[in-house]
Design an enzyme around this catalytic site. Structure first.
Site, PDB file in Angstrom:
ATOM      1  N   HIS A 199       0.783  -1.145   0.067  1.00  0.00           N
ATOM      2  CA  HIS A 199      -0.043   0.014  -0.058  1.00  0.00           C
ATOM      3  C   HIS A 199       0.836   1.232  -0.289  1.00  0.00           C
ATOM      4  O   HIS A 199       0.485   2.056  -0.790  1.00  0.00           O
ATOM      5  CB  HIS A 199      -0.926  -0.014   1.417  1.00  0.00           C
ATOM      6  CG  HIS A 199      -2.053  -1.090   1.102  1.00  0.00           C
ATOM      7  ND1 HIS A 199      -1.796  -2.242   0.789  1.00  0.00           N
ATOM      8  CD2 HIS A 199      -3.510  -0.757   1.084  1.00  0.00           C
ATOM      9  CE1 HIS A 199      -3.096  -2.885   0.765  1.00  0.00           C
ATOM     10  NE2 HIS A 199      -3.950  -1.772   0.929  1.00  0.00           N
ATOM     11  N   HIS A 242       1.619  -2.947   9.213  1.00  0.00           N
ATOM     12  CA  HIS A 242       2.715  -3.222   8.794  1.00  0.00           C
ATOM     13  C   HIS A 242       3.565  -2.816   9.896  1.00  0.00           C
ATOM     14  O   HIS A 242       3.398  -1.932  10.764  1.00  0.00           O
ATOM     15  CB  HIS A 242       3.218  -2.841   7.495  1.00  0.00           C
ATOM     16  CG  HIS A 242       2.702  -3.432   6.230  1.00  0.00           C
ATOM     17  ND1 HIS A 242       3.462  -4.409   5.606  1.00  0.00           N
ATOM     18  CD2 HIS A 242       1.829  -3.305   5.514  1.00  0.00           C
ATOM     19  CE1 HIS A 242       2.918  -4.965   4.692  1.00  0.00           C
ATOM     20  NE2 HIS A 242       1.846  -4.133   4.364  1.00  0.00           N
ATOM     21  N   ASP A 246       8.655  -1.750   7.286  1.00  0.00           N
ATOM     22  CA  ASP A 246       8.215  -1.957   6.136  1.00  0.00           C
ATOM     23  C   ASP A 246       7.735  -0.682   5.613  1.00  0.00           C
ATOM     24  O   ASP A 246       7.744  -0.745   4.190  1.00  0.00           O
ATOM     25  CB  ASP A 246       6.868  -2.757   6.365  1.00  0.00           C
ATOM     26  CG  ASP A 246       7.153  -4.060   7.072  1.00  0.00           C
ATOM     27  OD1 ASP A 246       8.139  -4.584   7.086  1.00  0.00           O
ATOM     28  OD2 ASP A 246       6.059  -4.575   7.798  1.00  0.00           O
TER      29      ASP A 246
END
Length: 300
Positions: A199, A242, A246
Site C-alpha cells: 500500500h 505493517h 516496512d
C-alpha cells in the site's frame, strides 16, 4: 402514377430511423478509420511500449499474489513468535478502521492521477513509465516477502494458514487475491507479506508521478497527494498493517526506483556494468534522453 410523384411521399418514422442509423454507422466507421490509420500509426511505437509495460506490471502483480499465498501458509507460530518490538507501533493507539482509510487515500490518489493523465498529451508515456516503475517494485516485493517471514504485528488479526493445501488450491486463492487487488475494502485478507508495504508503495509511486507530471501552476495538487501519501502511511501504522520498517523501506525504494529511472532518461551512465544494462533498457522505452516532457494540456 408518374415517377416524379414519389418525391412528394414523406419519410415514415422507420425510414428516418434507418437513415439515422446509416449516418451513425458511417460516422463510427470514419472515426474508427481515423483512429486506425492516423492515431495508431502515429503512436505505434508508444503503444508497443505501453503494451510491454502493462504486461510487465501484470506478470509482476500475478507473481506477487502467488508469493503472498505461499508466504501466508508458512507464517511463524503466533504462540511462539509474538509481534516484534516496534518503537512507533508500541506508542500508537490501535485503530481497526484505519486499514480501510488508507485504501480510501489510495483511491483518491488514483483518481487524481487518472485526471492528470487524461489531460496530458504525454499520457501514453506517463502510463508506461508508471507500469515499469510499479512492476519493478512488485518484483522486488515478491522477492522480499519470499525470503523473510515476520510475525504478525496485529494481535487482533485473524490469519488462516493452510500449509497442507495442494498447489491448485493455493493458485485458486492467489487468483481470488488478484481479482480483489489485495484491498481490504473488497474482502482481501493477507498475512505474512510484510517486507515491504504494498500500500505504501502504490501511495508513494502515484504521489511521485503526480508531482513530476502535474502542471507546475497547480501546487495545491502536490499538497493534496503528499497529504494522502503521508496520511495513508499513518493509517497503515495505526491499524498495525505493517511494521514501521516496512513502510520506511517501501517509501525509500519507491523513491529510489522512480528517481533512478528518470535519471536514466536524461543522463547516460556507463561507468559500471549494472548502469550499462539500465541504460540499454531505458533506451528501449525512451526515445529522448535529453529532457523530461513537461505537462501539456490536451486540446479539446
Amino acid at each position: 402514377m408518374p415517377a416524379s410523384s414519389n418525391l412528394s411521399v414523406p419519410f415514415t418514422r422507420n425510414d428516418k430511423d434507418i437513415g439515422y442509423k446509416k449516418m451513425g454507422s458511417k460516422y463510427m466507421e470514419e472515426q474508427f478509420t481515423w483512429f486506425a490509420t492516423k492515431y495508431v500509426s502515429q503512436n505505434k511505437d508508444v503503444l508497443r511500449k505501453l503494451i510491454i509495460g502493462f504486461l510487465y506490471l501484470l506478470s509482476a502483480h500475478i507473481t506477487s499474489c502467488v508469493a503472498i499465498v505461499f508466504v501466508n501458509d508458512r507464517l511463524p507460530d503466533r504462540k511462539k513468535h509474538p509481534p516484534l518490538p516496534d518503537l512507533i507501533l508500541d506508542n500508537l493507539p490501535y485503530v481497526p478502521w484505519a486499514g480501510q482509510a488508507s485504501e480510501y487515500c489510495l483511491a483518491l490518489e488514483m483518481v487524481i492521477w487518472i485526471g492528470m493523465v487524461s489531460l496530458s498529451k504525454q499520457r501514453l508515456q506517463i502510463i508506461h513509465r508508471l507500469c515499469l516503475v510499479a512492476g519493478t517494485m512488485y518484483w522486488l516485493r515478491c522477492l522480499c516477502v519470499l525470503v523473510t517471514s515476520l510475525p504478525v504485528p496485529d494481535v487482533h488479526k485473524k490469519c488462516y494458514p493452510f500449509p497442507e493445501a495442494d498447489t491448485w488450491n493455493k493458485l485458486k486463492r492467489a487468483l481470488d487475491l488478484y481479482t480483489r487487488f489485495g484491498l481490504k475494502v473488497v474482502g482481501a485478507e493477507t498475512c505474512g507479506d510484510y517486507i515491504f508495504s504494498g500500500h505504501t508503495t502504490l501511495l508513494t509511486i502515484l504521489n511521485l508521478f503526480v508531482n513530476e507530471y502535474a502542471p507546475r501552476s497547480r501546487c495545491f495538487i502536490r499538497g493534496i497527494t503528499w497529504t494522502l501519501n503521508i496520511g495513508g502511511i499513518l493509517f497503515i501504522l495505526l491499524c498495525r498493517g505493517h511494521y514501521t520498517i516496512d513502510v520506511i523501506l517501501a517509501f525509500y525504494l519507491s523513491y529510489q526506483i522512480f528517481t533512478s529511472y528518470h535519471c536514466c532518461i536524461i543522463k547516460e551512465r556507463t561507468s559500471s556494468f549494472p548502469w550499462k544494462v539500465v541504460d540499454y533498457l531505458s533506451e528501449c522505452f525512451e526515445d529522448n534522453k535529453e529532457t523530461l516532457p513537461e505537462f501539456e494540456k490536451v486540446s479539446v
